[in-house]
Design an enzyme around this catalytic site. Structure first.
Site, PDB file in Angstrom:
ATOM      1  CE  LYS A 124     -11.145  -6.755   2.396  1.00 34.69           C
ATOM      2  NZ  LYS A 124     -12.146  -5.656   2.501  1.00 34.69           N
ATOM      3  CG  ASP A 135      -2.323   0.603   0.839  1.00 37.44           C
ATOM      4  OD1 ASP A 135      -2.338   1.677   0.189  1.00 37.44           O
ATOM      5  OD2 ASP A 135      -3.356   0.018   1.194  1.00 37.44           O
ATOM      6  CG  HIS A 156     -15.136  -0.964  -5.747  1.00 38.12           C
ATOM      7  ND1 HIS A 156     -16.219  -0.670  -4.957  1.00 38.12           N
ATOM      8  CD2 HIS A 156     -14.030  -0.774  -4.960  1.00 38.12           C
ATOM      9  CE1 HIS A 156     -15.810  -0.315  -3.754  1.00 38.12           C
ATOM     10  NE2 HIS A 156     -14.496  -0.376  -3.726  1.00 38.12           N
TER      11      HIS A 156
END
Length: 381
Positions: free
Chosen positions: A283, A249, A287
């Protein structure tokens, strides 16, 4: 010189899992809570439709029109066509408008036709712009006024009418930066999103491990891309101690991550490169981004994993709109999620839209397993 074109054919599979009674109840409860939480987006969608005079545009076309006709009638930029389709999908699922697939005599499908219903007929005016005797538009516009260019709607009407910067999402147009850029400068927002995603992982990942644990078997390393503070990776690592787990990340996210047994944290940019592993875990990531960004990310994932024969795959947990078309509440919740994430530049995709980006990124096969609101997608090179 001879040029050869190579095309890939994707061979999807669909599996329906036999979930335990407890897991089914929990997943259905999650759908119910998301539906209640996002129900305000139906009000936002209706407010935008009234502001853009979509019911009147349909009436002026005899009560039915294609999306390009609506787009032209309300006078917005053609680049907003896909977004208008997503907006209209919320209102058709809600019953405000009806949609009728159009098929020519040759069997070819053209643009679907959107039609007025008894509900939306009550929102129309006459030809000179005054409201008809039976129109409820003035009353509803008054009630919906708080949604007009508000923080809740992220200025969706203004964004539809904005032509100068077509690549900007509604959030960026309102705030001047994207949500993710805002996270880099706002500790409160960054903490809120990290806490939200950690809570989602605490709820969902144990169900995934319990009901679908087979997706993690046969792999010895996994990178949780955009895995936040490691909630999902920690649960997976605890369930499969021999599995080497890593979280990738951005630096400001990794800086807040706790120490987790058997999980390594790496600061980096998923759009630049991804550490190599047998499997990549995504996960609720794809989107958040449009097709071009997703294709770039998936190509980076493909470079990080071995061949399918060597155990390489990508594990995606995300919404597949229409995954259970007979479940109307689930479908409504999925399309409300889509409109909500459209505000930050994201997309909730149906299977054909997923297939399109998988193909563009060079993948050959996938398997979809519905899991309540979302689905697990195993994607293979």
């Amino acid at each position: 010189m001879v040029f050869l074109s190579v095309s890939f054919v994707i061979h999807p599979q669909h599996n329906t899992m036999a979930l335990s009674k407890e897991s089914k109840a929990l997943l259905q409860a999650q759908v119910e809570l998301w539906n209640q939480t996002l129900s305000f987006m139906k009000s936002v969608a209706l407010a935008v439709a009234l502001d853009l005079r979509i019911p009147d545009t349909l009436r002026h076309h005899g009560g039915a029109a294609t999306l390009p006709q609506i787009l032209s009638g309300i006078g917005i930029n053609p680049c907003k066509l896909a977004s208008l389709r997503r907006h209209m999908r919320v209102l058709t699922v809600a019953g405000t408008f009806a949609i009728q697939p159009s098929e020519t005599s040759s069997g070819r499908h053209d643009e679907p036709v959107y039609k007025l219903t008894t509900v939306s007929c009550l929102l129309t005016g006459d030809d000179v712009g005054e409201n008809t005797a039976s129109s409820l538009s003035p009353m509803l516009s008054h009630v919906l006024y708080p949604f007009h260019d508000s923080v809740l709607s992220v200025g969706l009407t203004a964004w539809f009418r904005h032509d100068e910067e077509p690549s900007k999402c509604p959030y960026a147009l309102m705030h001047g930066v994207t949500l993710w850029e805002m996270c880099g400068s706002s500790e409160a927002l960054n903490a809120s999103i990290n806490n939200a995603m950690a809570a989602d992982s605490r709820f969902l990942v144990p169900i995934v491990v319990e009901e679908c644990g087979g997706i993690f078997r046969g792999i010895d390393s996994l990178v949780d891309v955009a895995g936040g503070v490691g909630g999902a990776a920690a649960t997976i690592a605890a369930a499969f101690p021999s599995l080497k787990c890593m979280v990738l990340d951005l630096p400001h996210v990794i800086a807040k991550a706790p120490s987790v047994s058997n999980v390594q944290f790496v600061a980096g940019d998923m759009f630049e490169s991804i550490p190599p592993a047998n499997a990549i875990f995504l996960k609720y990531v794809l989107h958040d981004w449009g097709d071009d960004k997703c294709i770039k990310l998936l190509k980076n994932c493909k470079q990080a994993i071995p061949s399918r024969d060597a155990g390489g795959k990508i594990i995606i947990i995300d919404i597949v709109v229409g995954s259970s078309p007979s479940d109307i509440k689930l479908l409504e919740t999925q399309v409300l999620c889509d409109l909500y994430f459209m505000e930050i530049g994201g997309v909730e995709r149906d299977e054909q839209e997923w297939k399109k980006i998988f193909l563009a990124a060079g993948f050959k096969d996938y398997n979809i397993m519905p899991l309540g609101l979302r689905s697990i997608i195993e994607l293979y090179p």
